[in-house]
Design an enzyme around this catalytic site. Structure first.
Site, PDB file in Angstrom:
ATOM      1  N   GLY A  55     -85.692  90.726 -11.409  1.00 48.89           N
ATOM      2  CA  GLY A  55     -84.928  91.615 -10.536  1.00 48.89           C
ATOM      3  C   GLY A  55     -83.420  91.568 -10.719  1.00 48.89           C
ATOM      4  O   GLY A  55     -82.716  92.529 -10.438  1.00 48.89           O
ATOM      5  N   ASP A 114     -84.451  86.960   1.134  1.00 48.71           N
ATOM      6  CA  ASP A 114     -85.153  87.365   2.354  1.00 48.71           C
ATOM      7  C   ASP A 114     -85.400  86.117   3.206  1.00 48.71           C
ATOM      8  O   ASP A 114     -84.553  85.722   4.006  1.00 48.71           O
ATOM      9  CB  ASP A 114     -86.438  88.075   1.945  1.00 48.71           C
ATOM     10  CG  ASP A 114     -87.232  88.598   3.122  1.00 48.71           C
ATOM     11  OD1 ASP A 114     -86.654  88.720   4.213  1.00 48.71           O
ATOM     12  OD2 ASP A 114     -88.431  88.891   2.963  1.00 48.71           O
ATOM     13  N   PHE A 163     -88.559  97.189   3.081  1.00 51.72           N
ATOM     14  CA  PHE A 163     -88.853  96.987   1.677  1.00 51.72           C
ATOM     15  C   PHE A 163     -88.097  98.027   0.856  1.00 51.72           C
ATOM     16  O   PHE A 163     -88.281  99.226   1.045  1.00 51.72           O
ATOM     17  CB  PHE A 163     -90.354  97.076   1.416  1.00 51.72           C
ATOM     18  CG  PHE A 163     -90.702  96.680   0.014  1.00 51.72           C
ATOM     19  CD1 PHE A 163     -90.806  95.349  -0.336  1.00 51.72           C
ATOM     20  CD2 PHE A 163     -90.872  97.648  -0.969  1.00 51.72           C
ATOM     21  CE1 PHE A 163     -91.083  94.977  -1.644  1.00 51.72           C
ATOM     22  CE2 PHE A 163     -91.160  97.280  -2.279  1.00 51.72           C
ATOM     23  CZ  PHE A 163     -91.268  95.941  -2.609  1.00 51.72           C
TER      24      PHE A 163
END
Ligand code: IMP
Ligand code: MG
Length: 190
Positions: A55, A114, A163
């Site tokens: 990512g 997160d 999300f």
């Protein structure tokens, strides 16, 4: 933006986007600000920027291109198994660093944080190798479900607990190559 306009501008993948949360311009502008800060903080220190695949790819590359001092780069890869609840997930290291980091200045780069479980696990593993310093730079911060408090020296954006996809973030490995961050339409989230 309407779906038709999004598709005209960003291609067919954008048909699945319900809303853009952070635009391409906003992302690039913020990365420039972070890069300026890092440049002045790390001048003369020759830091190693450590990223977590996959990512972080675009963030790390855009960030590094905006930092005009010598830096090295290295990567970790992890897989994160989440059984059902966030708190029950655990992390496994799939790829370790290529370079020894003892006595080096380490800047840890993450796309999104997160719960903090992934980052916490990785930071622990890096700390054991006794770097000269270890700081965290994260582009997207979701503060709502943080389980572990981790000091974030450089932070791009606080985002809501939704999300999101794009700019490196995926849903089932798709949408990473959208240049903005957006919400998926409900029908694309399966
Ligand atoms: P944490 O361990 O709960 O902090 O989770 C961080 C990891 O979860 C990130 O490295 C991402 O791979 C993934 N993640 C968290 N939120 C999102 C999101 O909104 N979209 C895509 N991936 C996410
Ligand atoms: Mg990640």
């Amino acid at each position: 933006m309407k779906t038709n306009d999004l598709v005209n501008k960003y291609g067919e993948m954008a048909a699945d986007i319900g809303e853009i949360i952070i635009s391409e311009d906003q992302i690039q502008k913020r990365i420039q600000e972070i890069a300026d800060q890092i440049t002045s903080d790390y001048r003369g220190k020759y830091p190693v920027m450590v990223g977590v695949l996959k990512g972080v790819l675009f963030f790390m590359s855009d960030l590094m291109l905006k930092i005009p001092i010598p830096v090295e780069m290295d990567f970790l890869a992890v897989s994160r198994y989440s059984s059902e609840a966030r708190s029950k997930s655990f992390v496994r290291l799939l790829k370790d660093l290529d370079t020894p980091i003892t006595n080096r200045h380490i800047l840890f780069i993450e796309d999104v944080i997160d719960t903090g479980l992934t980052l916490n696990y990785l930071l622990k593993s890096l700390k054991e190798r006794e770097p000269a310093s270890l700081e965290v730079c994260v582009l997207f911060n979701k503060p709502k479900y943080r389980l572990i408090d981790i000091p974030l020296k450089y932070k791009g954006f606080d985002i809501p607990d939704r999300f999101v996809v794009g700019y490196g973030l995926d849903h089932k490995e798709k949408y990473r190559n959208l240049p903005f961050v957006g919400l998926l339409k409900a029908e694309a989230l399966h």
